[in-house]
Design a protein around this motif. Structure first.
Motif, PDB file in Angstrom:
ATOM      1  N   GLU A 178       8.819   7.352   2.333  1.00  0.00           N
ATOM      2  CA  GLU A 178       7.449   7.486   2.843  1.00  0.00           C
ATOM      3  C   GLU A 178       6.449   7.111   1.757  1.00  0.00           C
ATOM      4  O   GLU A 178       5.446   6.440   2.013  1.00  0.00           O
ATOM      5  N   GLN A 179       6.788   7.541   0.539  1.00  0.00           N
ATOM      6  CA  GLN A 179       5.962   7.238  -0.632  1.00  0.00           C
ATOM      7  C   GLN A 179       5.932   5.729  -0.914  1.00  0.00           C
ATOM      8  O   GLN A 179       4.864   5.110  -0.995  1.00  0.00           O
ATOM      9  N   SER A 180       7.145   5.129  -1.021  1.00  0.00           N
ATOM     10  CA  SER A 180       7.209   3.734  -1.474  1.00  0.00           C
ATOM     11  C   SER A 180       6.740   2.746  -0.395  1.00  0.00           C
ATOM     12  O   SER A 180       6.011   1.805  -0.689  1.00  0.00           O
ATOM     13  N   ILE A 181       7.142   2.981   0.850  1.00  0.00           N
ATOM     14  CA  ILE A 181       6.671   2.073   1.913  1.00  0.00           C
ATOM     15  C   ILE A 181       5.171   2.257   2.095  1.00  0.00           C
ATOM     16  O   ILE A 181       4.433   1.299   2.292  1.00  0.00           O
ATOM     17  N   GLY A 182       4.733   3.503   1.934  1.00  0.00           N
ATOM     18  CA  GLY A 182       3.297   3.798   2.026  1.00  0.00           C
ATOM     19  C   GLY A 182       2.511   2.972   1.016  1.00  0.00           C
ATOM     20  O   GLY A 182       1.460   2.413   1.342  1.00  0.00           O
ATOM     21  N   SER A 183       3.044   2.870  -0.220  1.00  0.00           N
ATOM     22  CA  SER A 183       2.292   2.091  -1.214  1.00  0.00           C
ATOM     23  C   SER A 183       2.389   0.596  -0.908  1.00  0.00           C
ATOM     24  O   SER A 183       1.442  -0.148  -1.140  1.00  0.00           O
ATOM     25  N   ILE A 215      13.602  -0.493   0.824  1.00  0.00           N
ATOM     26  CA  ILE A 215      14.591   0.449   1.372  1.00  0.00           C
ATOM     27  C   ILE A 215      15.953   0.208   0.729  1.00  0.00           C
ATOM     28  O   ILE A 215      16.612   1.146   0.273  1.00  0.00           O
ATOM     29  N   GLU A 216      16.347  -1.060   0.656  1.00  0.00           N
ATOM     30  CA  GLU A 216      17.641  -1.405   0.044  1.00  0.00           C
ATOM     31  C   GLU A 216      17.750  -0.857  -1.369  1.00  0.00           C
ATOM     32  O   GLU A 216      18.799  -0.387  -1.784  1.00  0.00           O
ATOM     33  N   THR A 252       4.819  -3.565  11.944  1.00  0.00           N
ATOM     34  CA  THR A 252       4.115  -3.458  10.671  1.00  0.00           C
ATOM     35  C   THR A 252       5.101  -3.467   9.502  1.00  0.00           C
ATOM     36  O   THR A 252       4.689  -3.445   8.342  1.00  0.00           O
ATOM     37  N   LEU A 253       6.394  -3.485   9.810  1.00  0.00           N
ATOM     38  CA  LEU A 253       7.384  -3.496   8.725  1.00  0.00           C
ATOM     39  C   LEU A 253       7.568  -4.933   8.237  1.00  0.00           C
ATOM     40  O   LEU A 253       7.569  -5.881   9.027  1.00  0.00           O
ATOM     41  N   THR A 254       7.723  -5.068   6.924  1.00  0.00           N
ATOM     42  CA  THR A 254       7.811  -6.411   6.337  1.00  0.00           C
ATOM     43  C   THR A 254       9.116  -6.585   5.565  1.00  0.00           C
ATOM     44  O   THR A 254       9.873  -5.630   5.348  1.00  0.00           O
ATOM     45  N   GLU A 255       9.328  -7.815   5.129  1.00  0.00           N
ATOM     46  CA  GLU A 255      10.481  -8.161   4.283  1.00  0.00           C
ATOM     47  C   GLU A 255      10.473  -7.305   3.006  1.00  0.00           C
ATOM     48  O   GLU A 255      11.509  -6.853   2.546  1.00  0.00           O
ATOM     49  N   ASP A 256       9.263  -7.058   2.470  1.00  0.00           N
ATOM     50  CA  ASP A 256       9.120  -6.222   1.271  1.00  0.00           C
ATOM     51  C   ASP A 256       9.658  -4.817   1.519  1.00  0.00           C
ATOM     52  O   ASP A 256      10.338  -4.242   0.670  1.00  0.00           O
ATOM     53  N   PHE A 311       3.750   3.534   9.907  1.00  0.00           N
ATOM     54  CA  PHE A 311       5.216   3.469  10.005  1.00  0.00           C
ATOM     55  C   PHE A 311       5.742   4.896  10.020  1.00  0.00           C
ATOM     56  O   PHE A 311       4.994   5.838   9.712  1.00  0.00           O
ATOM     57  N   SER A 312       7.016   5.050  10.385  1.00  0.00           N
ATOM     58  CA  SER A 312       7.609   6.384  10.383  1.00  0.00           C
ATOM     59  C   SER A 312       9.007   6.323   9.794  1.00  0.00           C
ATOM     60  O   SER A 312       9.729   5.345  10.004  1.00  0.00           O
TER      61      SER A 312
END
Ligand SMILES: Nc1ncnc2c1ncn2[C@@H]1O[C@H](COP(=O)(O)OP(=O)(O)O)[C@@H](O)[C@H]1O
Ligand SMILES: [Mg+2]
Lengths: 413, 233
Positions: free
Chosen positions: A255-260, A103-104, A94-98, A268-269
């Motif tokens: 958690e906040q930013s990937i969540g949005s 994260i970077e 479920t993780l994407t390029e975005d 995701f974790s």
């Protein structure tokens, strides 16, 4: 009385040495099997713990799927579920390029590396290896994992941006494909495409972890993998935080930013090293429990052996039971005598099993890359189990002995 | 002791024993009446298969009658549990068997102390009493021997020592000299006579009329019935 029973037990064990020894062997094998399995399991766990902590405590792992971490999470919302969903690590990510970009760009993240797992065998000419683990990632992976080369070099950021078909291989992969040959500049094939070997990773002291050999590995640039497979599956991202103090803060912000990014989906974790450790440990605990349960069956078989021999002993010694009853032995006296005997045989097997498992531990430590760990609790439980087996499987024969009618017993033989 | 006739140790009334097994039904004892007083030396005679051992086993509380009553020291044994019977055997009765019945793995010492172990008597006291009874029966020098290392007469003396060790009020001897030669057998009888003179009640089974002369009273079992033969003194 107890002392008399123990003396009697040793007397009759000595008068049938071979038979008693064979009976004790049953319990011995059971105790041995259980202890070795638990010991190896604990050894592997200790090994993984040291590996993961070697990665540094300032590393976060972002993984696809929900891994509940109620044991270590400080977030009350997460404490409702516990355990892990093993399947969540497998299948479509479920993780994407975005997410990788997010994260970077997160403050306090000094560097990060996304990686995917490519399912492919690795071949060099006619030699094919199916065991190698193929990872697609960026060069910062090498830094975060603190890997070193023994030969050649790692691929560069340019190799990645240019989607070059290059690879870095583990020491064992090199050995199985190239043997003594120098692999640098030679080609290996993945899914029919040729990849040029740039470097060999120094043999790690990690050995086997979670069934994967850390030295049987092929690492290729992530963009090359996208070109090869036509898709970009990010399996995990590892992110290095500038300071350990900021770990929880960065975790919360991710958690906040990937969540949005995921419009709030809980798929995701973000795990600290400690949480990752707990996850691996609990997977390992499940495996260990399973294997130990199987080993425990041999303990059961040992117990049945004791029951069998005690039944034979009781019928052989019917006359003795008659004499003892004539001399005033009660039901309880006779029962105690034979129960003590089965317990002692079982305990002898247990003690020898413990000693044998220690020896086996030393041998395993020499031959394999695992040092079995024997905790005092495991040892005490092993002896407790032998005692339990002696009682459980000795009771029926002891009752049979104690029930014998004095006259019929005296007339026997 | 508070019961009706304290001087009577054994009192059998209408006692019967029926063996009922796959082989069939057999009435080994039918309506046996018997009273034995404290201090008596009773000889039970009768042909082989007449029911003498059956009677001894019931008197010794190793078996129960199928009918009738057995009062031991005035207590109705029908009312006692198996555990009570075991304790009475342990505390009040001494057995001497024709085939000795010592445990071959144990030394003479360990065999003789057996009843005291079940009485939970301490080691030092047990040792002392074993030495005492072994010297009484004349085989103290064999204390550490295994039964198969001594003669038949000595084994039977060890068995008598074991029967004496709990200071029983009643000694039951079922053909104690049956496996011994005449001379050795007479030695054993002398020993029993001595114990009787010291006040122990003895019931002896024998089919040797010569040995019955040691007894103060003789009864005969025949076809499961008991009859008085002779009273001396
Ligand atoms: N357990 C038994 N089951 C069946 N019959 C028995 C049993 N014990 C003894 N008998 C029979 O009872 C009779 C009396 O036996 P027993 O008391 O041993 O005689 P004795 O001691 O006078 O020789 C014999 O006929 C014998 O076969
Ligand atoms: Mg008989």
């Amino acid at each position: 009385m107890i002392w008399q029973n123990i003396k009697n037990a040793f007397l009759s064990i000595r008068s049938a040495k071979l038979r008693s020894a064979l009976t004790a062997v049953g319990v011995m094998i059971g105790v041995f099997a259980v202890l070795v399995m638990v010991g190896v399991g604990d050894g592997v766990k200790a090994e993984i713990e040291s590996q993961i902590s070697n990665l540094g405590t300032n590393v976060l792992t972002i993984t696809s799927g929900k891994l509940n971490q109620s044991a270590s999470s400080s977030d009350p919302k997460e404490q409702k579920g516990s355990g892990i969903n093993i399947a969540s690590g497998i299948g479509t990510s479920t993780l994407t390029e975005d997410d990788v970009k997010t994260i970077e760009n997160t403050p306090n993240v000094s560097r990060s590396a996304a990686f995917g797992i490519i399912s492919s065998s690795v071949a060099k000419d006619q030699i094919v290896s199916n065991s190698a683990f193929v990872i697609a990632t960026t060069p910062s992976y090498f830094d975060i994992r603190q890997l070193k080369t023994s030969q050649g070099s790692f691929f560069s950021a340019d190799d990645n941006s240019g989607s070059k078909f290059v690879a870095v291989i583990g020491a064992d992969t090199k050995q199985s494909l190239f043997g003594g040959e120098d692999p640098i500049g030679k080609s290996i094939s993945l899914r029919g495409k040729q990849f040029r070997v740039l470097g060999v990773i120094e043999k790690s002291d990690a050995g086997v972890s979670l069934g994967a050999n850390a030295d049987d590995i092929v690492i290729i640039p992530i963009n090359s993998a996208i070109k090869l497979t036509g898709k970009n599956d990010v399996f995990r991202v590892i992110a290095e935080v500038d300071s350990e103090k900021n770990i929880e803060k960065v975790k919360a912000s991710l958690e906040q930013s990937i969540g949005s990014n995921h419009s709030g989906a809980d798929d995701f974790s973000v795990l600290t090293q400690k949480e990752l450790l707990t996850t691996f440990s609990s997977i390992l605990d499940i495996l260990t429990t399973f294997v130990v349960a199987i080993a425990a069956i041999s303990l059961l078989v040992g117990g049945i052996g004791i029951m069998n021999i005690m039944l034979v002993t009781v019928s052989e010694r019917t006359k003795e039971i008659g004499i003892r009853k004539a001399m005033g032995a009660t039901f309880g006296n006779i029962m105690g005598q034979f129960l003590t005997e089965s317990i002692i045989i079982s305990l002898i097997g247990g003690v020898i099993g413990v000693l044998a498992s220690y020896l086996a531990g030393m041998v395993i430590a020499k031959l394999a890359n695992i040092t079995p760990v024997y905790s005092p609790i495991a040892l005490i439980s092993a002896l407790g189990a032998s005692l339990f087996i002696g009682v459980v499987f000795g009771t029926a024969p002891a009752i049979k002995a104690a029930r014998k009618h004095p006259i019929q017993a005296l007339k026997s033989l | 002791m508070e019961k009706s006739k304290p001087e009577i140790v054994i009192e059998l009334t209408k006692l019967a024993k029926r063996y009922d097994d796959e082989a069939g039904v057999y009435d080994a004892l039918k309506k046996v009446e018997l009273k034995v007083r404290a201090g008596e030396f009773l000889a039970v005679m009768g042909p082989s298969g007449s029911g003498k051992s059956t009677l001894m086993n019931i008197i010794g509380l190793l078996d129960r009658p199928t009918q009738g009553n057995y009062l031991l020291d005035g207590v109705d044994t029908n009312t006692l549990s198996d555990k009570d019977l075991a304790k009475l055997r342990r505390d009040r009765i001494g057995f001497i068997f024709q085939n000795f019945n010592l445990l071959p793995r144990l030394s003479i010492m360990q065999n003789v102390e057996l009843p005291l172990i079940y009485q939970k008597i301490r080691t030092a006291e047990r040792k002392r009493r074993v030495r005492e009874v072994l010297s009484e029966v004349g085989i103290l020098d064999k204390i550490d021997s295994k039964p198969n290392r001594v003669s038949g007469g000595q084994v039977q003396r060890a068995a008598i020592a074991r029967a004496l060790i709990n200071k029983p009020s009643l000694i039951l001897a079922d053909e104690p000299t049956g496996n011994l030669d005449t001379k050795t057998g007479l030695g054993i009888m002398e020993l029993l006579k001595k114990l009787n003179n010291d006040g122990v009640t003895i019931v002896l089974v024998t089919h040797n009329p010569e040995l019955s002369h040691y007894a103060s009273r003789i009864v005969e079992v025949r076809d499961g019935l008991l009859s008085e033969k002779e009273v001396r003194k």
